[in-house]
Write a protein that holds these residues in place. Structure first.
Motif, PDB file in Angstrom:
ATOM      1  N   GLN A 382      35.680   9.735  76.717  1.00 37.26           N
ATOM      2  CA  GLN A 382      35.903  10.977  75.979  1.00 37.26           C
ATOM      3  C   GLN A 382      35.110  10.978  74.681  1.00 37.26           C
ATOM      4  OE1 GLN A 382      37.508  13.542  77.081  1.00 37.26           O
ATOM      5  NE2 GLN A 382      38.687  12.695  78.786  1.00 37.26           N
ATOM      6  N   LEU A 383      34.752  12.176  74.220  1.00 40.85           N
ATOM      7  CA  LEU A 383      34.102  12.311  72.915  1.00 40.85           C
ATOM      8  C   LEU A 383      35.131  12.496  71.816  1.00 40.85           C
ATOM      9  CD1 LEU A 383      31.039  14.604  73.666  1.00 40.85           C
ATOM     10  CD2 LEU A 383      31.371  12.178  74.145  1.00 40.85           C
ATOM     11  N   ILE A 384      36.290  13.044  72.171  1.00 39.85           N
ATOM     12  CA  ILE A 384      37.352  13.204  71.185  1.00 39.85           C
ATOM     13  C   ILE A 384      37.921  11.833  70.833  1.00 39.85           C
ATOM     14  CG2 ILE A 384      37.970  15.531  71.923  1.00 39.85           C
ATOM     15  CD1 ILE A 384      40.392  14.275  73.364  1.00 39.85           C
ATOM     16  N   THR A 385      38.488  11.732  69.658  1.00 37.85           N
ATOM     17  CA  THR A 385      39.176  10.515  69.240  1.00 37.85           C
ATOM     18  C   THR A 385      40.580  10.880  68.789  1.00 37.85           C
ATOM     19  OG1 THR A 385      38.406  10.757  66.968  1.00 37.85           O
ATOM     20  CG2 THR A 385      37.047   9.415  68.442  1.00 37.85           C
ATOM     21  N   VAL A 440      21.294   5.671  67.249  1.00 34.64           N
ATOM     22  CA  VAL A 440      21.661   6.835  68.055  1.00 34.64           C
ATOM     23  C   VAL A 440      23.103   7.141  67.678  1.00 34.64           C
ATOM     24  CG1 VAL A 440      21.923   7.782  70.371  1.00 34.64           C
ATOM     25  CG2 VAL A 440      20.136   6.085  69.909  1.00 34.64           C
ATOM     26  N   ALA A 441      23.287   8.071  66.764  1.00 33.15           N
ATOM     27  CA  ALA A 441      24.614   8.366  66.206  1.00 33.15           C
ATOM     28  C   ALA A 441      24.700   9.866  65.962  1.00 33.15           C
ATOM     29  CB  ALA A 441      24.840   7.589  64.914  1.00 33.15           C
ATOM     30  N   PHE A 525      29.065   8.388  69.383  1.00 31.81           N
ATOM     31  CA  PHE A 525      29.810   9.613  69.104  1.00 31.81           C
ATOM     32  C   PHE A 525      30.859   9.434  68.006  1.00 31.81           C
ATOM     33  CE2 PHE A 525      28.267  10.571  73.420  1.00 31.81           C
ATOM     34  CZ  PHE A 525      27.673  11.798  73.160  1.00 31.81           C
ATOM     35  N   MET A 526      30.949   8.265  67.412  1.00 37.86           N
ATOM     36  CA  MET A 526      31.970   8.030  66.390  1.00 37.86           C
ATOM     37  C   MET A 526      31.630   8.674  65.052  1.00 37.86           C
ATOM     38  SD  MET A 526      34.432   6.622  67.965  1.00 37.86           S
ATOM     39  CE  MET A 526      33.916   7.680  69.337  1.00 37.86           C
ATOM     40  N   ALA A 527      30.391   9.186  64.936  1.00 38.29           N
ATOM     41  CA  ALA A 527      30.014   9.926  63.729  1.00 38.29           C
ATOM     42  C   ALA A 527      29.818  11.415  64.023  1.00 38.29           C
ATOM     43  CB  ALA A 527      28.736   9.341  63.133  1.00 38.29           C
ATOM     44  N   LEU A 528      30.262  11.865  65.199  1.00 40.40           N
ATOM     45  CA  LEU A 528      30.070  13.263  65.608  1.00 40.40           C
ATOM     46  C   LEU A 528      31.224  14.112  65.073  1.00 40.40           C
ATOM     47  CD1 LEU A 528      28.523  15.417  67.121  1.00 40.40           C
ATOM     48  CD2 LEU A 528      29.619  14.665  69.232  1.00 40.40           C
ATOM     49  N   LEU A 529      31.003  14.714  63.928  1.00 41.40           N
ATOM     50  CA  LEU A 529      32.078  15.376  63.189  1.00 41.40           C
ATOM     51  C   LEU A 529      32.612  16.626  63.872  1.00 41.40           C
ATOM     52  CD1 LEU A 529      30.700  15.079  59.530  1.00 41.40           C
ATOM     53  CD2 LEU A 529      31.792  13.339  60.959  1.00 41.40           C
ATOM     54  N   VAL A 530      31.814  17.258  64.715  1.00 43.64           N
ATOM     55  CA  VAL A 530      32.234  18.531  65.309  1.00 43.64           C
ATOM     56  C   VAL A 530      33.161  18.341  66.507  1.00 43.64           C
ATOM     57  CG1 VAL A 530      30.210  19.795  64.512  1.00 43.64           C
ATOM     58  CG2 VAL A 530      30.143  18.619  66.730  1.00 43.64           C
ATOM     59  N   PRO A 532      36.845  16.788  67.492  1.00 43.63           N
ATOM     60  CA  PRO A 532      38.073  16.228  66.896  1.00 43.63           C
ATOM     61  C   PRO A 532      38.339  14.821  67.431  1.00 43.63           C
ATOM     62  CG  PRO A 532      38.403  18.445  67.816  1.00 43.63           C
ATOM     63  CD  PRO A 532      37.092  17.955  68.318  1.00 43.63           C
ATOM     64  N   HIS A 533      39.169  14.011  66.776  1.00 45.66           N
ATOM     65  CA  HIS A 533      39.998  14.454  65.662  1.00 45.66           C
ATOM     66  C   HIS A 533      39.579  13.753  64.359  1.00 45.66           C
ATOM     67  CE1 HIS A 533      42.770  16.708  68.200  1.00 45.66           C
ATOM     68  NE2 HIS A 533      42.703  15.700  69.049  1.00 45.66           N
ATOM     69  N   LEU A 534      39.212  12.467  64.466  1.00 44.13           N
ATOM     70  CA  LEU A 534      38.843  11.714  63.280  1.00 44.13           C
ATOM     71  C   LEU A 534      37.516  11.005  63.517  1.00 44.13           C
ATOM     72  CD1 LEU A 534      40.043  10.995  60.452  1.00 44.13           C
ATOM     73  CD2 LEU A 534      40.983   8.924  61.488  1.00 44.13           C
ATOM     74  N   LYS A 535      36.552  11.193  62.616  1.00 42.66           N
ATOM     75  CA  LYS A 535      35.225  10.573  62.740  1.00 42.66           C
ATOM     76  C   LYS A 535      34.766  10.079  61.365  1.00 42.66           C
ATOM     77  CE  LYS A 535      34.915  11.473  67.126  1.00 42.66           C
ATOM     78  NZ  LYS A 535      34.193  12.558  67.741  1.00 42.66           N
ATOM     79  N   LEU A 536      33.664   9.341  61.362  1.00 40.86           N
ATOM     80  CA  LEU A 536      33.124   8.805  60.110  1.00 40.86           C
ATOM     81  C   LEU A 536      31.677   9.242  59.955  1.00 40.86           C
ATOM     82  CD1 LEU A 536      33.609   6.866  57.646  1.00 40.86           C
ATOM     83  CD2 LEU A 536      32.592   5.058  59.066  1.00 40.86           C
ATOM     84  N   SER A 537      31.363   9.909  58.845  1.00 45.31           N
ATOM     85  CA  SER A 537      29.972  10.230  58.529  1.00 45.31           C
ATOM     86  C   SER A 537      29.500   9.298  57.428  1.00 45.31           C
ATOM     87  CB  SER A 537      29.833  11.684  58.078  1.00 45.31           C
ATOM     88  OG  SER A 537      30.085  11.822  56.691  1.00 45.31           O
ATOM     89  N   ASP A 538      28.231   9.416  57.041  1.00 47.67           N
ATOM     90  CA  ASP A 538      27.714   8.577  55.965  1.00 47.67           C
ATOM     91  C   ASP A 538      28.348   8.944  54.624  1.00 47.67           C
ATOM     92  OD1 ASP A 538      25.230  10.256  54.344  1.00 47.67           O
ATOM     93  OD2 ASP A 538      25.968  11.055  56.238  1.00 47.67           O
TER      94      ASP A 538
END
Length: 550
Positions: A382-385, A440-441, A525-530, A532-538
């Motif tokens: 899944q892409l969602i978290t 690749v993020a 996909f752990m930095a893919l903000l669009v 849901p539900h929780l991700k990490l950006s720079d």
């Protein structure tokens, strides 16, 4: 290429819903005649195979295969894929227009039908650092080009719902040039889905439940059944296909190289047939619907069409005997006839401007006992978290990781400039030692890494920085990387070789304890903000539901 030739077999006429023995005459790039053959004559050995249109991947980011378009085509034609609806969103976030031009120009070097869109969300959000911006004026310039057939996935669905001027202008521009707009609205249903659709958006590939897909279908949207290397929604959605045969398509979205070697859209046809779905319905989704929706210049086995078709052994397994693109034989019996790209002839495009890191850059202080800690939970396939809230007691003293409870450290390093490292915790990777890192993020393609200790994370990240992009792993005894010098996303080397290397590093990650089916794809996909539900950006930990930092 032969100027003129005849192909014989049992032709599958999707439009007439008939299967009959036929001879197809091809001259230059097109079918000039289709002749029915006497049924008895059709029992001969020349008619043992079925002739069907070529497969189309209705939504894919070529960059996720880690190989350039020409090599992607070389691998894909073996499985009967003759074309793709390709969003160059990944390279655009890194290199902007230069990246889009690279994809188009490299794709034009091989007999394959890449159909590129104009990336609608570069950057994807304002909550991360990307390498480029493509605004509404740039979208207008892209939409004027014949090579650009649609506006790629509109991920900023809050912007659509709230009538954001820049978003509205991009959609309006696509419609001005009579080109469709792709959607991206995970979890959106009901009146909000109607509002999104009524803004002029016609497809969605992000449905992960049958109920969501049905809701959107009933509101007039076309749904793409996605089965990629990370997000797999085929089983959840496929039962809707018989009721909406002209409203659904197949896509992979993101396909890693080892997966592409083993199969593509043909595998989805095989799985659909195993469920007893009618072959004409299956081939409508796999071949016809993308061509009709996007107005692709791809033949569908009719007189005067481009000669894009396959010979397959049967209509259950869809084993490909031959693949033709514009009348040219490009694959036969599992062997690609497209020549390998000479890597030395490919001019790399990239955007990588950060310096190597120190172990201290990844250190974190332990929260006070009893305090709440936000933890990302990665979900396999899944892409969602999930967004977990744990107490500090769940973390160990050593850098905040708890291997027994699978609470590890995740970091995102800005690749475009030297900035402080963003850090958080993550559950679901299962690593027992070492670290994994990747440039690749999605979507901004900063460096993302997950690991059990700061030393390993630092080594894995620095491997990526030294190579100006790649996927890496590091332990106390091992350091490995697949270098991706094209935008930090792709290699120009032989696609089969990259697939082998990827399989090896994937297995190495699993030997370190990862329980995920595709650890690097999930990591990306752990930095893919669009999503849901929780991700990490720079820039920090991000809540995809409220669209705000935690």
């Amino acid at each position: 290429m032969k100027e003129s030739f005849i192909i014989r077999g049992k032709l599958v006429d999707i439009f007439a819903k008939q299967i009959y023995a036929a001879e197809i005459k091809v001259e230059k790039e097109r079918i000039v005649a289709i002749t029915k053959v006497d049924e008895q004559a059709g029992l001969g050995k020349d008619f043992n195979h079925f002739i069907i249109p070529g497969f189309i991947d209705a939504h894919v980011h070529i960059e996720s295969s880690m190989i350039i378009p020409s090599e992607f085509a070389r691998l894909a034609v073996v499985h009967g894929t003759v074309g793709t609806v390709s969003d160059p969103h990944e390279i655009a976030n890194v290199c902007g227009m230069e990246g889009i031009n690279f994809m188009i120009e490299n794709g034009n070097t091989v007999p394959f039908k890449f159909n590129f869109g104009a990336p609608s969300c570069v950057p994807a959000t304002s909550f991360e650092t990307a390498g480029a911006t493509i605004d509404a004026k740039a979208i207008d310039l892209l939409m004027r080009r014949d090579e650009i057939l649609y506006l790629s996935e509109m991920m900023n669905f809050p912007g659509v719902l709230n009538g954001h001027e820049e978003v509205r202008e991009k959609i309006k521009t696509a419609h001005k040039y009579n080109k469709p707009v792709d959607g991206h609205a995970p979890g959106l249903t009901g009146e909000l889905a109607s509002k999104y659709i009524n803004a002029g958006i016609s497809t969605d590939h992000e449905c992960f439940t049958k109920e969501e897909a049905l809701d959107k279908l009933q509101r007039g949207m076309k749904i793409l059944i996605r089965e990629g290397s990370a997000a797999r929604n085929f089983d959840a959605l496929i039962d809707l296909l018989p009721d909406f045969p002209d409203k659904m398509m197949f896509c992979s979205d993101d396909k890693h190289p080892d997966s592409l070697v083993h199969g593509h859209i043909n595998q989805l046809c095989q799985r659909a047939a195993a469920r007893g779905i009618d072959v004409f319905t299956i081939l409508a989704a796999a071949c016809v619907n993308p061509v009709v929706h996007y107005k692709l210049k791809v033949g569908l086995l009719r007189k005067n069409d481009f000669a894009d078709f396959l010979l397959v052994k049967d209509l259950e397994n869809f084993d490909v005997v031959q693949t033709y693109v514009n009348g040219k034989l490009v694959a036969e019996e599992g062997r690609s006839l497209i020549e390998a790209t000479k890597a030395a002839s490919v001019t790399a495009v990239n955007n990588f401007n950060c310096s190597k890191k120190n172990v201290s850059d990844f250190s974190t202080s332990l929260p006070e006992k009893g305090s709440a800690v936000h933890v990302i939970e990665a979900l396999d396939g899944q892409l969602i978290t999930n967004a977990l809230t744990l107490t500090a007691e769940n973390l160990s003293e050593a850098g905040g990781a708890n291997i027994e409870k699978d609470i590890l450290k995740i970091v995102v390093v800005n690749r475009y400039q030297d900035m402080p490292v963003a850090k958080a915790r993550i559950k679901g990777f299962g690593l027992k030692n070492g670290a994994l890192a990747s440039s690749v993020a999605h979507d901004s393609h900063n460096i993302v890494a997950v690991g059990v200790d700061d030393e390993s994370i630092c080594k894995a990240v620095n491997l990526v920085i030294e190579n100006k992009g790649g996927v890496s792993l590091a332990t106390s005894s091992q350091e490995t990387i697949i270098a991706l010098p094209i935008a930090g996303l792709m290699s120009a080397n032989d696609g089969y070789s990259i697939a082998e290397q990827y399989s090896a590093i994937d297995q190495a990650a699993k030997s370190m304890g990862s329980t995920l089916g595709a650890p690097y794809m999930t990591l990306s996909f752990m930095a893919l903000l669009v999503i849901p539900h929780l991700k990490l950006s720079d820039k920090g930990l991000f809540n995809g539901d409220s669209f705000s930092f935690v």
